[in-house]
Design a protein around this motif. Structure first.
Motif, mmCIF file in Angstrom:
data_model
loop_
_atom_site.group_PDB
_atom_site.id
_atom_site.type_symbol
_atom_site.label_atom_id
_atom_site.label_comp_id
_atom_site.label_asym_id
_atom_site.label_seq_id
_atom_site.Cartn_x
_atom_site.Cartn_y
_atom_site.Cartn_z
ATOM 1 N N ILE A 190 0.846 -1.197 0.000
ATOM 2 C CA ILE A 190 0.000 0.000 0.000
ATOM 3 C C ILE A 190 0.878 1.242 0.000
ATOM 4 N N LYS A 224 -3.748 4.104 -0.812
ATOM 5 C CA LYS A 224 -4.471 4.284 0.443
ATOM 6 C C LYS A 224 -5.613 5.269 0.206
ATOM 7 N N ILE A 229 -5.000 1.924 7.018
ATOM 8 C CA ILE A 229 -4.367 0.834 6.282
ATOM 9 C C ILE A 229 -5.183 -0.452 6.429
#
Length: 279
Positions: A190, A224, A229
């Motif tokens: 990510i 993101k 997260i």
């Protein structure tokens, strides 16, 4: 390595049947022995009683807690007898602040722990320190299992949360017996850093490492797009139909995670698939 000794801990009668069903199923898949610790927990924190508390009050509390541990063990034995397999039980009494010592003493000689989600409605305060004690003091990886999920030794699809941290790599190494048997493994990155040695190939070195174990992993690079997260990971796991998430635990201090939140805590609060964690 194959997991041959699996640990779990019981502190709540309501969790005896569902937790032992999940842990026993995994033990059966691996042909492993299941070690069950039945903990009577003194939640009143007797060691910090107000001045003047009598010895009789303390004694009564300890006797009640011991009776709870013995009842848990009897319930566990009855359930395990029905489920079959190889298993053993033990009981102990502990104050809330002293859980870690008991959990560590039993879990450290096992290969992996299977424990319930420590957060949510009806969950006791003792479940969080039990999970942390197994990981930090017992030094064993933990599969945290939500109520509606059952862990499998051969999941079809696994999501790896990869951020190049030591914790994440430790979790991946500990999860190799599971990753080797999975049909699909997704290395999920990510918002990879724009600067650094792996900026042009995020997850590439990990994929190469896994390939040498016979694991063909896909690399999913995600943005993101939501604040947390853990939400990105959970959404991705849901979209691809993952059966398990593998992640490192507590990249920040546990105190900071508890006060401010973090990927570990948020994941444990809201995960709907088993989460494999190591530290």
């Amino acid at each position: 390595m194959v997991y041959k000794s699996i640990f779990t801990a019981l502190t709540d009668k309501a969790l005896v049947k569902p937790l032992l069903e999940k842990a026993s199923a995994l033990a059966a898949d691996y042909g492993a022995h299941l070690d069950v610790l039945c903990l009577g927990v003194d939640r009143t924190q007797v060691g910090y009683y107000y001045a003047g508390a009598s010895a009789a009050v303390i004694q009564e509390t300890m006797e009640r807690t011991k009776a709870e541990a013995e009842e848990l063990e009897e319930l566990a034995k009855a359930e395990l007898t029905k489920l079959g397999g190889r298993w053993s039980t033990d009981s102990a009494v502990a104050q809330l602040g002293d859980l870690g010592r008991h959990v560590a003493a039993r879990s450290r000689f096992t290969d992996i722990a299977v424990l319930p989600t420590p957060y949510g409605e009806g969950r006791g305060l003792e479940l969080e320190p039990v999970v942390e004690a197994a990981m930090f003091d017992g030094q064993v990886p933990v599969i945290v299992v939500p109520d509606a999920a059952t862990p499998s030794a051969k999941p079809k699809r696994v999501v790896i949360a990869w951020n190049e941290s030591r914790e994440a790599l430790d979790a991946i190494r500990a999860a190799l017996p599971i990753l080797i048997t999975a049909e699909n493994v997704h290395i999920t990155v990510i918002d990879p850093p724009v600067h650094g040695p792996n900026r042009s190939d995020p997850g590439g070195m990990l994929a190469q490492y896994l390939s040498r174990h016979g694991i063909h992993a896909e690399i999913d690079v995600l943005s993101k797009t939501v604040p947390r997260i853990s939400d990105v990971l959970r959404r991705h796991a849901s979209e691809i139909g993952a059966d398990m998430i593998v992640m490192g635990a507590y990249g920040h201090s546990r105190f900071r995670e508890a006060i401010l939140g973090g990927a570990t805590r948020n994941m444990l609060e809201e995960a709907n698939v088993p989460v494999f964690m190591s530290h």
